[in-house]
Design an enzyme around this catalytic site. Structure first.
Site, PDB file in Angstrom:
ATOM      1  N   GLU A  17       0.554  -1.102   0.020  1.00 15.92           N
ATOM      2  CA  GLU A  17      -0.043   0.122   0.023  1.00 15.92           C
ATOM      3  C   GLU A  17       0.944   1.293   0.139  1.00 15.92           C
ATOM      4  O   GLU A  17       1.831   1.173   0.778  1.00 15.92           O
ATOM      5  CB  GLU A  17      -0.916   0.084   1.266  1.00 15.92           C
ATOM      6  CG  GLU A  17      -1.904   1.193   1.358  1.00 15.92           C
ATOM      7  CD  GLU A  17      -2.735   1.324   2.619  1.00 15.92           C
ATOM      8  OE1 GLU A  17      -3.736   0.599   2.679  1.00 15.92           O
ATOM      9  OE2 GLU A  17      -2.524   2.262   3.456  1.00 15.92           O
ATOM     10  N   ARG A 107     -15.904   3.368   4.192  1.00 15.22           N
ATOM     11  CA  ARG A 107     -16.513   4.425   4.755  1.00 15.22           C
ATOM     12  C   ARG A 107     -15.720   5.761   4.623  1.00 15.22           C
ATOM     13  O   ARG A 107     -16.294   6.885   4.580  1.00 15.22           O
ATOM     14  CB  ARG A 107     -17.198   4.207   5.867  1.00 15.22           C
ATOM     15  CG  ARG A 107     -18.373   5.290   6.206  1.00 15.22           C
ATOM     16  CD  ARG A 107     -18.616   5.231   7.765  1.00 15.22           C
ATOM     17  NE  ARG A 107     -17.344   5.589   8.454  1.00 15.22           N
ATOM     18  CZ  ARG A 107     -17.394   5.368   9.840  1.00 15.22           C
ATOM     19  NH1 ARG A 107     -18.439   5.121  10.493  1.00 15.22           N
ATOM     20  NH2 ARG A 107     -16.361   5.831  10.415  1.00 15.22           N
ATOM     21  N   TYR A 144     -11.667  -5.490  10.527  1.00 16.28           N
ATOM     22  CA  TYR A 144     -10.692  -5.202  11.802  1.00 16.28           C
ATOM     23  C   TYR A 144     -10.770  -6.315  12.977  1.00 16.28           C
ATOM     24  O   TYR A 144     -11.647  -6.565  13.439  1.00 16.28           O
ATOM     25  CB  TYR A 144     -11.753  -4.146  12.376  1.00 16.28           C
ATOM     26  CG  TYR A 144     -11.840  -2.713  11.366  1.00 16.28           C
ATOM     27  CD1 TYR A 144     -10.644  -1.946  11.514  1.00 16.28           C
ATOM     28  CD2 TYR A 144     -12.830  -2.802  10.404  1.00 16.28           C
ATOM     29  CE1 TYR A 144     -10.731  -0.618  10.366  1.00 16.28           C
ATOM     30  CE2 TYR A 144     -12.679  -1.971   9.339  1.00 16.28           C
ATOM     31  CZ  TYR A 144     -12.011  -0.851   9.557  1.00 16.28           C
ATOM     32  OH  TYR A 144     -12.143   0.204   8.690  1.00 16.28           O
TER      33      TYR A 144
HETATM   34  P1  FAD Z   1     -17.893   0.331   7.295  1.00 17.57           P
HETATM   35  O1  FAD Z   1     -17.687  -0.875   6.834  1.00 17.57           O
HETATM   36  O2  FAD Z   1     -19.075   1.226   6.803  1.00 17.57           O
HETATM   37  O3  FAD Z   1     -17.985   0.164   9.018  1.00 17.57           O
HETATM   38  C1  FAD Z   1     -18.032   1.368   9.766  1.00 17.57           C
HETATM   39  C2  FAD Z   1     -18.591   1.124  11.082  1.00 17.57           C
HETATM   40  O4  FAD Z   1     -19.833   0.973  10.889  1.00 17.57           O
HETATM   41  C3  FAD Z   1     -18.388  -0.157  11.676  1.00 17.57           C
HETATM   42  O5  FAD Z   1     -18.263   0.115  13.071  1.00 17.57           O
HETATM   43  C4  FAD Z   1     -19.341  -1.059  11.465  1.00 17.57           C
HETATM   44  O6  FAD Z   1     -19.504  -2.239  12.106  1.00 17.57           O
HETATM   45  C5  FAD Z   1     -20.514  -0.157  11.128  1.00 17.57           C
HETATM   46  N1  FAD Z   1     -21.530  -0.530  10.132  1.00 17.57           N
HETATM   47  C6  FAD Z   1     -21.045  -1.154   8.833  1.00 17.57           C
HETATM   48  N2  FAD Z   1     -22.235  -1.292   8.209  1.00 17.57           N
HETATM   49  C7  FAD Z   1     -23.413  -0.635   9.014  1.00 17.57           C
HETATM   50  C8  FAD Z   1     -24.698  -0.534   8.976  1.00 17.57           C
HETATM   51  N3  FAD Z   1     -25.398  -0.932   7.655  1.00 17.57           N
HETATM   52  N4  FAD Z   1     -25.411  -0.042   9.773  1.00 17.57           N
HETATM   53  C9  FAD Z   1     -24.884   0.200  11.215  1.00 17.57           C
HETATM   54  N5  FAD Z   1     -23.627   0.140  11.173  1.00 17.57           N
HETATM   55  C10 FAD Z   1     -22.876  -0.314  10.389  1.00 17.57           C
HETATM   56  N6  FAD Z   1      -9.968   5.634   5.088  1.00 17.57           N
HETATM   57  C11 FAD Z   1      -9.416   6.635   4.119  1.00 17.57           C
HETATM   58  O7  FAD Z   1     -10.036   7.900   4.505  1.00 17.57           O
HETATM   59  N7  FAD Z   1      -8.851   6.502   3.095  1.00 17.57           N
HETATM   60  C12 FAD Z   1      -8.327   5.051   2.895  1.00 17.57           C
HETATM   61  O8  FAD Z   1      -7.726   5.128   1.868  1.00 17.57           O
HETATM   62  C13 FAD Z   1      -8.277   4.179   3.722  1.00 17.57           C
HETATM   63  N8  FAD Z   1      -7.802   3.035   3.490  1.00 17.57           N
HETATM   64  C14 FAD Z   1      -8.097   1.999   4.606  1.00 17.57           C
HETATM   65  C15 FAD Z   1      -7.484   0.588   4.194  1.00 17.57           C
HETATM   66  C16 FAD Z   1      -7.690  -0.474   4.983  1.00 17.57           C
HETATM   67  C17 FAD Z   1      -7.265  -1.791   4.613  1.00 17.57           C
HETATM   68  C18 FAD Z   1      -8.475  -0.106   6.251  1.00 17.57           C
HETATM   69  C19 FAD Z   1      -8.676  -1.186   7.293  1.00 17.57           C
HETATM   70  C20 FAD Z   1      -8.872   1.118   6.725  1.00 17.57           C
HETATM   71  C21 FAD Z   1      -8.948   2.255   5.676  1.00 17.57           C
HETATM   72  N9  FAD Z   1      -9.011   3.289   5.964  1.00 17.57           N
HETATM   73  C22 FAD Z   1      -9.100   4.527   4.966  1.00 17.57           C
HETATM   74  C23 FAD Z   1      -9.923   3.833   7.147  1.00 17.57           C
HETATM   75  C24 FAD Z   1     -11.458   3.357   7.352  1.00 17.57           C
HETATM   76  O9  FAD Z   1     -12.000   4.592   6.338  1.00 17.57           O
HETATM   77  C25 FAD Z   1     -11.844   3.684   8.381  1.00 17.57           C
HETATM   78  O10 FAD Z   1     -11.475   2.481   9.469  1.00 17.57           O
HETATM   79  C26 FAD Z   1     -13.457   3.913   8.718  1.00 17.57           C
HETATM   80  O11 FAD Z   1     -13.926   4.388   9.885  1.00 17.57           O
HETATM   81  C27 FAD Z   1     -14.256   2.537   8.472  1.00 17.57           C
HETATM   82  O12 FAD Z   1     -14.351   2.318   7.247  1.00 17.57           O
HETATM   83  P2  FAD Z   1     -15.109   0.778   6.919  1.00 17.57           P
HETATM   84  O13 FAD Z   1     -15.072   0.943   5.184  1.00 17.57           O
HETATM   85  O14 FAD Z   1     -14.469  -0.049   7.545  1.00 17.57           O
HETATM   86  O15 FAD Z   1     -16.714   1.196   7.079  1.00 17.57           O
END
Ligand code: FAD
Length: 298
Positions: A17, A107, A144
């Site tokens: 990455e 997200r 996570y």
């Molecule tokens: P989601 O999958 O949407 O989950 C977020 C939270 O909401 C979780 O607590 C989940 O349990 C909950 N949730 C999910 N769906 C629902 C629903 N339908 N109803 C209620 N609750 C729900 N951030 C950046 O800004 N840019 C990047 O390029 C970036 N790259 C990343 C790469 C990796 C491999 C990882 C692990 C993280 C990265 N992040 C990045 C950080 C990430 O955006 C944050 O950790 C963010 O807070 C959560 O993103 P997510 O896609 O896991 O969210």
């Protein structure tokens, strides 16, 4: 090439990455890092999006350098926070134009005080669905091993990951972790919940003590095992020793993962090809390079 096809081959994959330069900053240093990493023949390289003040343009340019400049499969991160449907469609159209097939749907972290009510997408699962209906992309999502910091608990978080996969995620990439036992327990629960897509294990080499504070902020705080804490305490004031020890720790983590059947490894390079290069070198003989087909367990 679609990353799901790379991951579904029965061999070890090593990917990397990078983050793009901030909006308006020169791109050459990052492009040089891309070229250096590409020489190590990773299976794919990902580029982050909007983390730390970067823009769509920078992410696309670096992804283009990966895919078309260096002929390595690119994975582009895309986030929901503050994105309008039109922004997402513009990005996807641009990726298609540049023959980039892979998106990691996230997200994003919500800035303090920001109201998400008017955003087009509120959770990554909604973005996954959008990308899948827009076009023929391979889509990944985040997971996570220690639970997402905002989740009510690990069980609830896994349930949301399952829903995200049902929305169309082809694979998952984990948040960094420093204790492999945490990952093994997580995979057991994930598989038990019926999530069967490939999971790519995210490894962050710790090469400076200052990095640990930043990670706490970025990741919502991963558990640091006593062995890693001891190493940081011992070498925090000796940069070269700290770097060497961090590379060693990450290498050992990766070897243990491979030995325990976790075959997809993603290195959070922090744009340091020298560090990634040392890890690749340490894996020689354990993981072999095949020019046509990426890495294979030796
Ligand atoms: P989601 O999958 O949407 O989950 C977020 C939270 O909401 C979780 O607590 C989940 O349990 C909950 N949730 C999910 N769906 C629902 C629903 N339908 N109803 C209620 N609750 C729900 N951030 C950046 O800004 N840019 C990047 O390029 C970036 N790259 C990343 C790469 C990796 C491999 C990882 C692990 C993280 C990265 N992040 C990045 C950080 C990430 O955006 C944050 O950790 C963010 O807070 C959560 O993103 P997510 O896609 O896991 O969210």
């Amino acid at each position: 090439m679609k990353i799901r096809d790379i991951l579904n081959k029965n061999h070890v994959t090593i990917s990397c990455e990078l983050f793009p330069p901030k909006a308006g900053m020169e791109q050459q240093t990052t492009k040089t890092a891309v070229a250096e990493l590409a020489k190590m023949c990773p299976d794919f390289m990902s580029v982050t999006y909007r983390a730390g003040g970067t823009s769509q343009k920078e992410t696309i340019e670096i992804a283009d350098a990966i895919q078309n400049g260096n002929h390595v499969t690119a994975l582009v991160h895309l986030t929901c926070v503050q994105a309008k449907e039109q922004d997402v469609e513009t990005m996807l159209a641009e990726l298609k134009r540049r023959r980039i097939d892979n998106v990691l749907a996230l997200r994003g972290d919500i800035p303090e005080g920001y109201d998400t009510a008017r955003d087009a997408y509120h959770f990554a699962g909604e973005l996954v669905r959008k990308i899948k209906t827009y076009g023929d992309f391979c889509v990944g999502g985040a997971c996570y091993p220690e639970g997402h910091p905002e989740a009510a608990g690990l069980e609830a978080d896994i349930w949301h990951v399952k829903k995200k996969v049902e929305a169309g995620c082809d694979f998952l990439t984990t948040q960094m972790f420093f204790d492999n036992e945490v990952l093994y327990r997580y995979l057991y629960r994930l598989r038990g919940a019926g999530v069967s897509v490939p999971v790519v294990a995210g490894i962050m080499p710790i090469t400076s003590a200052a990095q640990v504070g930043r990670i706490g902020i970025l990741s919502g705080g991963c558990v640091l095992p006593p062995s890693l804490k001891a190493l940081i305490d011992a070498f925090r004031d000796r940069p070269n020793a700290m770097r060497q020890a961090g590379i060693h720790y990450a290498t050992e983590q990766i070897i243990d993962l491979i030995a325990n059947g976790v075959t997809h490894i993603h290195i959070y390079t922090m744009n340091k090809p020298d560090v990634a290069g040392r890890i690749f070198k340490n894996l020689e003989g354990i993981v072999d390079l095949r020019e046509d087909d990426g890495w294979k367990s030796a």
